[in-house]
Design an enzyme around this catalytic site. Structure first.
Site, short mmCIF file in Angstrom:
data_model
loop_
_atom_site.label_atom_id
_atom_site.label_comp_id
_atom_site.label_asym_id
_atom_site.label_seq_id
_atom_site.Cartn_x
_atom_site.Cartn_y
_atom_site.Cartn_z
N SER A 186 0.79 -1.23 0.00
CA SER A 186 0.00 0.00 0.00
C SER A 186 0.82 1.28 0.00
O SER A 186 0.26 2.37 -0.18
CB SER A 186 -0.96 0.01 1.19
OG SER A 186 -2.04 -0.87 0.93
N GLY B 279 3.67 9.81 5.83
CA GLY B 279 4.12 8.61 5.13
C GLY B 279 3.02 7.60 4.95
O GLY B 279 1.83 7.92 4.93
N HIS B 280 3.44 6.34 4.84
CA HIS B 280 2.49 5.24 4.59
C HIS B 280 3.18 3.93 4.94
O HIS B 280 4.41 3.83 4.87
CB HIS B 280 2.07 5.23 3.12
CG HIS B 280 0.66 4.75 2.89
ND1 HIS B 280 0.26 3.45 3.16
CD2 HIS B 280 -0.43 5.38 2.40
CE1 HIS B 280 -1.02 3.32 2.85
NE2 HIS B 280 -1.47 4.47 2.39
N ASP B 281 2.39 2.93 5.29
CA ASP B 281 2.88 1.57 5.50
C ASP B 281 2.25 0.65 4.47
O ASP B 281 1.14 0.90 3.98
CB ASP B 281 2.53 1.06 6.90
CG ASP B 281 3.17 1.89 8.00
OD1 ASP B 281 4.33 2.31 7.82
OD2 ASP B 281 2.51 2.13 9.03
N GLY B 282 2.94 -0.44 4.16
CA GLY B 282 2.40 -1.42 3.23
C GLY B 282 2.64 -2.82 3.74
O GLY B 282 3.72 -3.13 4.25
N GLY C 90 3.73 -11.87 2.76
CA GLY C 90 5.14 -12.14 2.98
C GLY C 90 6.06 -10.94 2.88
O GLY C 90 7.26 -11.11 2.63
#
Length: 449
Positions: free
Chosen positions: A58, A293-296, A300
């Site tokens: 993401s 920001g952002h996390d994805g 895995g």
């Protein structure tokens, strides 16, 4: 900051958290310092290097949002004009409220769209057909009323870009943003094969160190929401565009649109994900130390991006394991000891609810039931003296509840950081009406039989 020290730090932390391979890049405001650790695939000899592409998941949405704001900057889109003015498929939707959805609402996850709509044909590539299918769905909530994280919304933004530019999504992204920025992330489902081998995703079971390779599948119509693969250094290049320190900034994104992307959207309560939400960017940390920001998260793997407009510092981490979600806060903690006070969302892990004891298990009964968000259904069921959450994808997690009805859900199959959520009561009846998990809202469908 010395690259050698950063590499030693990353190597030790990756080993501690059983992450086979990772990249860490830090932009200090003057230079980018990079470190790598481990291998592209567990048990194989190919080492991670600074150019190895990892799945962004993401974090791809930051690229998508940037492209949309470029079109706004060029006068090709209006943030508050209903998308039905551009997309014919939204002009007569099944739910009439859908016609009022705007790009701003799609970018900020306040559109009311369901989280994870998929087409019956997993190989379908047409975003037009995807958008037509979405137009037949009921909304989760009225547009602009509440935050609920939506991959569906970002796929609709991809369709919007196609209609405005008369280009396929991947071509528009490459022509308007990636090539001019000088980066070359691989886009899932591109006709050509990636020039650089992709890092393999891995699952790590609780209490074990062996990593099991897993396939990373993303439907072609989900590419705008999560289909980029690249390095941590390439994420730093994107961050520098938003910081205004990249020499190409003026040509790519005007100051007005950069500021617009950073501004928190009223009503975008991103509980379980971030401290606030803007246009494609989360807000992390306290008000006096706010990072963007952002996390994805993918099958895995994980990716994390943070940048700090005031100091001009940026940090990016990519990993090829589910345990990357626990590596990230460890990296944040170590960087803080080095004077880089990275902002992160810290909701805290709740203490067990009193009902978790066998003494009075009835207190958990009002929470038991099914909660739906489009095709996704979360089931809460009794398990021994507590409750357990599951869905149709195979997710199974033990739930720890607070008196406040906030909770954490820790997966039983992988050693990853717990999800944060909460149960929400109906304002009129007081009954449990919603489950919010990792930023997504799901309506209570019915109590369990």
């Amino acid at each position: 900051m010395e690259a050698r020290h950063l590499a030693s730090l990353l190597g030790e932390l990756a080993d501690t958290h059983a992450v086979p391979g990772a990249q860490l890049a830090v932009y200090t405001g003057a230079e980018t310092v990079s470190a790598v650790a481990g291998f592209e695939c567990y048990g194989e000899p190919r080492a991670v290097d600074p150019r190895t592409p990892f799945a962004y998941g993401s974090v791809s949405k930051v690229f998508a949002a940037t492209l949309v704001l470029q079109l706004v900057s060029d006068g090709d889109l209006e943030l508050d004009e209903p998308v039905c003015e551009v997309l014919a498929e939204f002009r007569d939707p099944a739910d009439a409220r859908l016609a009022s959805i705007t790009p701003r609402q799609l970018l900020s996850h306040t559109s009311g769209l369901v989280a994870d709509h998929e087409l019956d044909d997993p190989d379908e590539r047409s975003l037009l057909r995807y958008a037509t299918s979405v137009a037949r769905l009921p909304l989760l909530d009225r547009p602009g009323n509440s935050f609920s994280y939506s991959n569906t919304g970002y796929n609709i933004l991809g369709r919007l870009v196609e209609e405005v530019t008369a280009l396929k999504w991947r071509d528009a992204l490459q022509d308007f943003l990636l090539r001019p920025l000088g980066v070359d992330p691989y886009i899932d489902h591109s006709p050509e094969r990636p020039a650089r081998p992709l890092a393999k995703g891995h699952a790590v079971r609780p209490g074990q160190r062996a990593a099991r390779p897993v396939e990373q599948f993303l439907p072609p119509t989900w590419t705008p929401a999560g289909g980029l693969n690249g390095s941590a250094e390439e994420l730093i290049s994107l961050a520098r565009l938003h910081l205004g320190t990249d020499p190409r900034t003026a040509a790519l994104l005007e100051d007005e649109q950069r500021a617009e992307m950073r501004t928190a959207v009223a009503g975008a309560d991103a509980f379980g994900m971030a401290d606030a939400w803007a246009l494609g960017l989360g807000h992390y940390g306290s008000a006096d130390n706010r990072w963007l920001g952002h996390d994805g998260t993918v099958d895995g793997g994980t990716a994390h991006l943070r940048f700090h407009p005031e100091s001009g510092v940026a940090v990016a981490l990519t990993t090829n394991a589910t345990t990357g979600s626990s590596l990230w806060p460890a990296v944040v903690g170590e960087l803080r000891t080095l004077g880089i006070h990275v902002g992160d969302y810290e909701p805290g892990v709740p203490a067990p609810h009193p009902a978790a004891s066998a003494a009075d298990p009835r207190d958990l009964e009002p929470l038991v039931g099914d909660y739906g968000n489009g095709d996704t259904v979360f089931s809460i069921r009794r398990h021994h003296d507590g409750i357990r959450l599951s869905d149709r994808t195979g997710l199974v997690a033990d739930v720890t509840v607070q008196d406040s009805l906030n909770f954490t859900a820790r997966r039983i199959d992988t050693d990853a950081a717990p999800y944060t959520g909460r149960f929400v009561r109906d304002g009129g009846t007081g009954a449990i009406a919603l489950l919010q998990l990792a930023g997504r809202c799901a309506k209570r469908i019915h109590a369990a039989a």
